[in-house]
Design a protein around this motif. Sequence first.
Motif, mmCIF file in Angstrom:
data_model
loop_
_atom_site.group_PDB
_atom_site.id
_atom_site.type_symbol
_atom_site.label_atom_id
_atom_site.label_comp_id
_atom_site.label_asym_id
_atom_site.label_seq_id
_atom_site.Cartn_x
_atom_site.Cartn_y
_atom_site.Cartn_z
ATOM 1 N N LEU A 141 -94.732 -33.972 35.176
ATOM 2 C CA LEU A 141 -94.187 -34.351 33.949
ATOM 3 C C LEU A 141 -95.383 -35.511 33.534
ATOM 4 O O LEU A 141 -95.322 -35.474 31.912
ATOM 5 N N SER A 142 -96.029 -35.969 34.111
ATOM 6 C CA SER A 142 -96.930 -37.103 33.852
ATOM 7 C C SER A 142 -98.446 -36.392 33.839
ATOM 8 O O SER A 142 -99.221 -37.280 33.574
ATOM 9 N N HIS A 143 -98.537 -35.306 34.086
ATOM 10 C CA HIS A 143 -99.960 -34.612 34.477
ATOM 11 C C HIS A 143 -100.920 -34.773 33.259
ATOM 12 O O HIS A 143 -102.020 -35.317 33.588
ATOM 13 N N ARG A 144 -100.657 -34.977 32.087
ATOM 14 C CA ARG A 144 -101.414 -35.283 31.185
ATOM 15 C C ARG A 144 -102.017 -36.749 31.119
ATOM 16 O O ARG A 144 -103.430 -36.720 30.808
ATOM 17 N N SER A 145 -101.070 -37.724 31.250
ATOM 18 C CA SER A 145 -101.709 -38.995 31.443
ATOM 19 C C SER A 145 -102.444 -39.268 32.781
ATOM 20 O O SER A 145 -103.427 -40.047 32.644
ATOM 21 N N ILE A 146 -102.060 -38.576 33.840
ATOM 22 C CA ILE A 146 -102.880 -38.532 34.967
ATOM 23 C C ILE A 146 -104.210 -38.204 34.954
ATOM 24 O O ILE A 146 -105.275 -38.866 35.216
ATOM 25 N N ILE A 147 -104.475 -36.883 34.357
ATOM 26 C CA ILE A 147 -105.684 -36.285 33.958
ATOM 27 C C ILE A 147 -106.532 -37.446 33.153
ATOM 28 O O ILE A 147 -107.730 -37.597 33.391
ATOM 29 N N THR A 148 -106.085 -37.949 32.148
ATOM 30 C CA THR A 148 -106.511 -38.955 31.373
ATOM 31 C C THR A 148 -106.834 -40.127 32.015
ATOM 32 O O THR A 148 -108.195 -40.482 31.990
ATOM 33 N N GLY A 149 -106.241 -40.493 32.969
ATOM 34 C CA GLY A 149 -106.413 -41.731 33.848
ATOM 35 C C GLY A 149 -107.683 -41.238 34.828
ATOM 36 O O GLY A 149 -108.543 -42.146 35.048
ATOM 37 N N VAL A 150 -107.640 -40.157 35.370
ATOM 38 C CA VAL A 150 -108.636 -39.647 36.318
ATOM 39 C C VAL A 150 -110.046 -39.732 35.549
ATOM 40 O O VAL A 150 -111.008 -40.162 36.002
ATOM 41 N N ILE A 151 -110.018 -39.171 34.231
ATOM 42 C CA ILE A 151 -111.372 -38.921 33.629
ATOM 43 C C ILE A 151 -111.752 -40.136 33.139
ATOM 44 O O ILE A 151 -113.063 -40.688 33.203
ATOM 45 N N LEU A 152 -111.211 -41.142 32.709
ATOM 46 C CA LEU A 152 -111.445 -42.568 32.191
ATOM 47 C C LEU A 152 -111.746 -43.332 33.297
ATOM 48 O O LEU A 152 -113.027 -43.878 33.160
ATOM 49 N N SER A 153 -111.347 -43.265 34.492
ATOM 50 C CA SER A 153 -111.800 -44.100 35.471
ATOM 51 C C SER A 153 -113.182 -43.551 36.190
ATOM 52 O O SER A 153 -114.003 -44.424 36.611
ATOM 53 N N PHE A 154 -113.170 -42.102 36.125
ATOM 54 C CA PHE A 154 -114.718 -41.403 36.643
ATOM 55 C C PHE A 154 -115.625 -42.179 35.838
ATOM 56 O O PHE A 154 -116.636 -42.576 36.068
ATOM 57 N N THR A 155 -115.380 -41.917 34.382
ATOM 58 C CA THR A 155 -116.285 -42.274 33.336
ATOM 59 C C THR A 155 -116.663 -43.959 33.468
ATOM 60 O O THR A 155 -117.883 -44.240 33.444
ATOM 61 N N ARG A 156 -115.771 -44.869 33.745
ATOM 62 C CA ARG A 156 -115.993 -46.327 33.569
ATOM 63 C C ARG A 156 -116.789 -46.691 35.024
ATOM 64 O O ARG A 156 -117.582 -47.472 34.994
ATOM 65 N N ALA A 157 -116.317 -45.837 36.244
ATOM 66 C CA ALA A 157 -117.047 -46.017 37.481
ATOM 67 C C ALA A 157 -118.383 -45.578 37.509
ATOM 68 O O ALA A 157 -119.556 -46.293 37.983
ATOM 69 N N PHE A 158 -118.606 -44.320 36.637
ATOM 70 C CA PHE A 158 -119.864 -43.810 36.529
ATOM 71 C C PHE A 158 -120.865 -44.757 35.750
ATOM 72 O O PHE A 158 -122.144 -44.755 35.995
ATOM 73 N N GLY A 159 -120.309 -45.366 34.679
ATOM 74 C CA GLY A 159 -121.285 -46.360 34.037
ATOM 75 C C GLY A 159 -121.089 -47.909 34.597
ATOM 76 O O GLY A 159 -121.741 -48.737 33.721
ATOM 77 N N GLU A 160 -120.749 -48.116 35.601
ATOM 78 C CA GLU A 160 -120.517 -49.633 35.960
ATOM 79 C C GLU A 160 -121.779 -50.041 36.223
ATOM 80 O O GLU A 160 -122.810 -49.435 36.914
#
Length: 219
Positions: A141-160
């Motif tokens: 039931l939380s999958h959309r929020s989890i997907i958002t978290g995964v993508i945002l975390s990857f993007t933030r880590a990618f640009g660190e």
Amino acid sequence: MEWSWFPVQLSITVALTATVITFILGLTAAYGVATRRIKGKAVIETIFFMPLVLPPTVIGFILIVVFGMNSPVGQWVEWMTGRSLLFTATAATIAATVVAFPLMYQSIKTGFLSVDQQVVDAAMVDGASEGKLLTHIILPLSHRSIITGVILSFTRAFGEFGATLMFAGNIPGVTQTIPTSIYLALETGETRIAWYYALISIGISFLLLLSINRTKGSS
């Protein structure tokens, strides 16, 4: 300075590894905060969100203090592995994990809190264990929020950049990521190479953020 695919490959590897780690940590932390009464919850969450507001140099400094050769942790790592964590790809991954964690935590927590409590209570009445509640009800039931978290975390880590530069350095072929490559290219007057790396970073980030918007649009 010459063009190389290494910074691109390392940035993707670091971001992927950091995303996996932050997912595990964020899932554990968010589940604990969302489902349990914890003393000092406000203080704990404030600490979780500190990487979002602290200057990258402060984060890099703290990582050096914690994992440096003069710290107990740093000495233990060097004793176990025979080398220091400083100026390694592992250091870049640690820096990326720290700065990406708040985004993962907040997204997963938001998803958990959005789950209808009546559904959870009904499952508990039917005898569902805590593990089944998490895997069969809360996570789906939380999958959309989890997907958002995964993508945002990857993007933030990618640009660190800042903490990575201090903790991992900018060693070609070893710790050089896309952000540090752009920095070095500008320092050496290689604007064309800086543009190559910048366009790659912009393209990947755009596609990832677009996927978030499409995910929200399909809800």
